[in-house]
Design a protein around this motif. Structure first.
Motif, PDB file in Angstrom:
ATOM      1  N   PRO A 494       0.806  -1.236   0.000  1.00 23.38           N
ATOM      2  CA  PRO A 494       0.000   0.000   0.000  1.00 23.38           C
ATOM      3  C   PRO A 494       0.834   1.279   0.000  1.00 23.38           C
ATOM      4  N   ILE A 495       1.889   1.345   0.830  1.00 19.92           N
ATOM      5  CA  ILE A 495       2.682   2.566   0.892  1.00 19.92           C
ATOM      6  C   ILE A 495       3.447   2.787  -0.409  1.00 19.92           C
ATOM      7  N   TYR A 496       3.899   1.691  -1.012  1.00 14.16           N
ATOM      8  CA  TYR A 496       4.579   1.819  -2.297  1.00 14.16           C
ATOM      9  C   TYR A 496       3.623   2.283  -3.384  1.00 14.16           C
ATOM     10  N   ILE A 497       2.386   1.803  -3.331  1.00 13.23           N
ATOM     11  CA  ILE A 497       1.387   2.246  -4.312  1.00 13.23           C
ATOM     12  C   ILE A 497       1.110   3.734  -4.147  1.00 13.23           C
ATOM     13  N   ILE A 498       1.032   4.181  -2.885  1.00 15.85           N
ATOM     14  CA  ILE A 498       0.784   5.601  -2.633  1.00 15.85           C
ATOM     15  C   ILE A 498       1.930   6.451  -3.175  1.00 15.85           C
ATOM     16  N   LEU A 499       3.187   6.041  -2.902  1.00 15.21           N
ATOM     17  CA  LEU A 499       4.326   6.797  -3.417  1.00 15.21           C
ATOM     18  C   LEU A 499       4.355   6.765  -4.942  1.00 15.21           C
ATOM     19  N   PHE A 500       4.023   5.625  -5.537  1.00 14.29           N
ATOM     20  CA  PHE A 500       3.993   5.511  -6.997  1.00 14.29           C
ATOM     21  C   PHE A 500       2.954   6.454  -7.592  1.00 14.29           C
ATOM     22  N   VAL A 501       1.752   6.466  -7.036  1.00 15.00           N
ATOM     23  CA  VAL A 501       0.674   7.299  -7.568  1.00 15.00           C
ATOM     24  C   VAL A 501       1.005   8.785  -7.412  1.00 15.00           C
ATOM     25  N   THR A 502       1.487   9.181  -6.238  1.00 13.60           N
ATOM     26  CA  THR A 502       1.786  10.599  -6.016  1.00 13.60           C
ATOM     27  C   THR A 502       2.954  11.075  -6.886  1.00 13.60           C
ATOM     28  N   SER A 503       3.949  10.219  -7.086  1.00 11.49           N
ATOM     29  CA  SER A 503       5.083  10.600  -7.948  1.00 11.49           C
ATOM     30  C   SER A 503       4.629  10.744  -9.390  1.00 11.49           C
ATOM     31  N   LEU A 504       3.761   9.831  -9.837  1.00 11.29           N
ATOM     32  CA  LEU A 504       3.208   9.960 -11.188  1.00 11.29           C
ATOM     33  C   LEU A 504       2.425  11.261 -11.329  1.00 11.29           C
TER      34      LEU A 504
END
Length: 870
Positions: A494-504
């Motif tokens: 979940p935290i990696y998905i959040i960082l991935f989405v926000t960076s995108l």
């Protein structure tokens, strides 16, 4: 007698530079006093300039003298002896120049000289700022130059001289009692881990960043001093961009050096020395954002003062941390204490007290804007972003400073045993990861609100397209990684998905800004480009660190050695020479030890090199050719530029595609530092394969050979050696032996044997030489088979030949291999970020120049500030 002229010139130049810095500092101080007449001010400024030019010339002479000592191998000087050696190429001599504390201080001083001369000659644009800014520059140079002064007054030592002689550095050494003029024939050499091209360019870039942080600090101090509370921001802003550019780029160069040289499997290990540079960079970037806000809306001037001052003080604090010896064993690459910790603390304290004291004294006079900022205002989000950057830096600073807390408490009589976290990577990452999420969000929202009207409708219009693209692309990647196994990892944390989405989101939001600014002026988009670079770096860090995968796990069910740590027994694969082993999706085989040969474009197998008494030379035992081009013929003498380094040939074959590639991880067994292993990296489009050795046979240790077994043979005989079939083909007399001078009456006889190994056939040619009435034996060692074959005797009458054979453990390596997905996104992001900073720097420089050229009119708000101060 030892010729000490060059050292005397160097040390005299240090004294001249120190005195000239004092004179320039005082003269520029006098040139800044408003109580002096215009003519007096000009006279003091001319005098100050002359003094600073004298200081600059003296610094150049110091650099020339120190490099001459290194380049000419003047080992009577301790600095040359302790950092260089006879066989270092010139580019590594340059690295050895700043390997020591004195040389790195000198590099820092040099960059201040360059920046100071640029500031003095920046024309009318900064003429009114020259005296107060250069007064601060010269004052800093006074302290820095004192670090290499190397004089003792009573019991007080001021600085450490790079021109000290060996006999003065270690006067009690017995060799100097016997011969005061003793000069070592060779130096101890450059740290092997620093013998890398990135160590030639990383330190100068990093120290340029250190030096450049002084410029906005000096402008801020000048603004406080001269009551020009807002005007300093305009000339300081492009320099702040330049400092952030060079400091950030220098830091990432160091990260890349660590990635390709060290073997901890990454580019960042949260080492205190790494942290000491990372923290001021974060604060400086925050300062740039608040300075930009002030230029636009007159908000945040006080915050800008605080952050610019803190960024410079943190540079000094980083210097104290890494050079005082206070870190002890907490860092793998901090400097040892040269007895300058008190002087470094004085340096730090002097500027901290000066800056904080002046800021506190002038605090109430600094204009403050009472107008509130709405949540749809770009300035509001920029301030939030600056706060996040500073909080991220504060978290790292708090933990990194634990050794300082212990030292301080011990100094006041309180015992403290606080320790750094056992797992520093986990400790820092769990906070910095969330900081990365916030930074990614804020770089997107901040840019959209900055370039759009400050109302809800405009903001929603601006954010809609980036959000839609983000959700579409993120969903696609998540589905492909989790349902269709397109990638070698599953994006399901979940935290990696959040960082991935926000960076995108940060990428798409800033890309939309760039597209909207293309019809105006391309340099306006420098901030958006830099933010895209930051977002790409976050994505690269996410994938390469979060989804790094070890593919060399031990599947044998056996421990390699009880003496090895669990990590080696668990995460490494044992490779016997020429024996193929399955490893993840590859079939891997180790094919021997190789050396670097000067003039040859690839590494050369040790088996065809005859080593001589001189470790830097060898003789070719066969023609050395690459792609049908012969570089050396049999018997030619070769130069080995780095004989201490062995390259281990490891072949990878993909089990499904059949693709084959070869890597050459490097290692040396250093007597003082143990096994020093550096990886070799195979880069693919979507990942890096990172390979290094974890254990090898120690070439410095005497091999344990079995008892010699002797065989009496005739031509054509067959025998079994260590379970391998060997055929004795015969002998021949040879006229030339590499490395041996044969005279009349000397005889050299070479045996010819063929040994059938499991995978290939080996030819052995042991030598027997009769020279000056004595027999000399030159054995043939077949590492793959663990055989040493010696030619012991010849009986010409019976046509019999005596062969001796020892056996030992076969050659092997223990290998670790990791896959790092999308690590190239990190390096691409670094380049994009650097380009963005450069664009912003050029834009701010041009804007400042244009506005200053028009009779320097002050904006209405600044005029109001002046009236308010008056």
């Amino acid at each position: 007698m030892i010729n000490t002229l060059i050292g005397d010139i160097g040390h005299l130049s240090v004294i001249i530079a120190f005195v000239a810095a004092i004179v320039a500092s005082y003269a520029y101080f006098m040139a800044s006093r408003s109580s002096n007449t215009a003519e007096d001010l000009k006279s003091w400024r001319r005098f100050a300039r002359t003094a600073f030019y004298v200081h600059s010339a003296a610094v150049i002479v110091i650099i020339f003298a120190l490099f001459n000592i290194i380049y000419e191998h003047r080992y009577e000087y301790y600095y040359a002896w302790s950092h260089s050696s006879n066989h270092l190429p010139v580019h590594y001599m340059i690295s050895s120049f700043w390997e020591g504390q004195e040389g790195s201080f000198l590099l820092w001083i040099f960059w201040h000289v360059i920046l100071g001369v640029v500031l003095m000659n920046s024309g009318k644009k900064n003429k009114e700022w020259e005296a107060p800014v250069m007064a601060m520059f010269s004052f800093v140079q006074l302290f820095l130059t004192s670090m290499i002064l190397g004089i003792v007054i009573g019991e007080m030592k001021i600085g450490s001289s790079p021109f000290i002689l060996m006999r003065d550095f270690m006067p009690d050494a017995p060799v100097f009692a016997m011969d005061p003029n003793f000069k070592p024939e060779d130096g101890t050499g450059l740290n092997p881990l620093l013998q890398n091209i990135w160590m030639v360019i990383h330190p100068p870039t990093l120290f340029l960043g250190f030096a450049a942080t002084l410029v906005p600090f000096a402008f801020a101090m000048a603004g406080l001093w001269k009551n020009k509370f807002g005007e300093w921001v305009r000339p300081a802003l492009p320099w702040a961009h330049f400092a952030a550019l060079s400091l950030g780029l220098g830091t990432m160069m160091g990260a890349y050096w660590a990635y390709e040289t060290l073997n901890f499997g990454g580019y960042w290990n949260w080492d205190p020395v790494e942290n000491a540079v990372y923290i001021p960079w974060l604060v400086l970037v925050g300062a740039i954002h608040t300075m930009i806000v002030y230029r636009r809306s007159k908000h945040g001037l006080r915050v800008s003062y605080i952050l610019v001052i803190v960024s410079f003080i943190l540079i000094l604090y980083a210097t104290f941390l890494t050079r005082s010896g206070i870190l002890g064993n907490a860092s793998v690459h901090s400097f040892t204490d040269l007895g300058l910790s008190g002087q470094l603390f004085t340096y730090l304290t002097a500027f901290a007290v000066l800056a904080v004291g002046l800021l506190a004294y002038k605090w109430k006079q600094i204009p403050a804007t009472e107008k509130e900022l709405s949540t749809y205002n770009g300035e509001f989000w920029v301030f939030i972003g600056a706060a996040v950057l500073c909080l991220a830096g504060f978290q790292v600073l708090t933990t990194t400073s634990i050794p300082v807390y212990n030292s301080f408490l011990g100094f006041i009589g309180i015992e403290s045993n606080a320790a750094l976290p056992a797992d520093q990577v986990e400790h820092y990452t769990k906070f910095q990861l969330w900081a990365g999420v916030l930074i990614a969000v804020l770089t997107g929202i901040g840019q959209l609100t900055w370039w759009r009207k400050a109302d809800k409708t405009s903001f929603l219009d601006a954010i809609t397209m980036p959000l839609m693209l983000t959700l579409l692309f993120a969903s696609l990647v998540i589905i492909l990684s989790n349902k269709f196994d397109v990638f070698d990892f599953k994006l399901d944390d979940p935290i990696y998905i959040i960082l991935f989405v926000t960076s995108l989101f940060a990428v798409f939001a800033n890309l939309s800004i760039i597209l909207s600014l293309l019809h105006k002026k391309v340099t306006l988009s420098g901030g958006a480009v830099a933010h895209i670079g930051i977002a790409l770096m976050l994505l690269g860090i996410l994938f390469s660190s979060g989804y790094s995968k070890i593919i060399s796990g031990n599947t044998s069910g056996m421990l390699y050695s009880r003496e090895f740590p669990d990590e080696i027994n668990r995460d490494n694969v044992l490779l016997w020479r020429n024996a193929a082993t399955d490893m993840d999706k590859y079939v891997v085989s180790y094919h021997g030890q190789y050396l670097e040969v000067e003039g040859v474009p690839q590494y050369i197998n040790k088996e065809i090199l005859f080593r001589t008494a001189d470790e830097y030379t060898a003789i070719a035992r066969a023609d050395i050719k690459v792609n049908d081009k012969i570089y050396y013929k049999t018997g030619d003498t070769l130069y080995l530029p780095s004989p201490e380094n062995t390259y281990y040939e490891v072949e990878y074959k993909h089990r499904e595609t059949g693709d084959i590639f070869v890597l050459y991880p490097r290692a040396q067994v250093n007597p003082n530092m143990g096994l020093l292993a550096s990886p070799d990296i195979k880069s693919f489009a979507t990942k890096d394969l990172y390979t290094h050795v974890s254990s090898v046979l120690d070439p410095n240790e005497e091999r344990e050979w079995s008892e010699l077994q002797e065989y009496t043979l005739t031509m054509g005989d067959t025998l079994i050696l260590n379970d391998y079939v060997a055929i004795f083909n015969g002998v021949e007399v040879i006229k030339e032996v590499p490395g041996v001078s044969l005279k009349e009456g000397d005889v050299a006889v070479q045996a010819d044997m063929k040994v059938m190994g499991e995978k290939k056939t080996y030819h052995a040619h042991p030598l027997l030489i009769f020279k000056d009435g004595m027999a000399g034996y030159y054995p043939e060692i077949i590492e793959d088979l663990g055989l040493r074959i010696m030619f012991l005797n010849v009986d010409p009458e019976k046509q019999e030949f005596k062969i001796g054979v020892n056996t030992t453990q076969k050659d092997y390596i223990i290998l670790k291999a990791m896959e790092k997905p999308f690590v190239n996104i990190l390096w691409i992001g670094t380049i994009v970020m650097t380009i963005g900073f450069f664009m912003a720097m050029v834009r701010r420089g041009e804007a400042g120049g244009v506005k200053t050229a028009k009779a320097n009119p002050a904006p209405k708000a600044e005029k109001a500030e002046k009236a308010q101060v008056a």
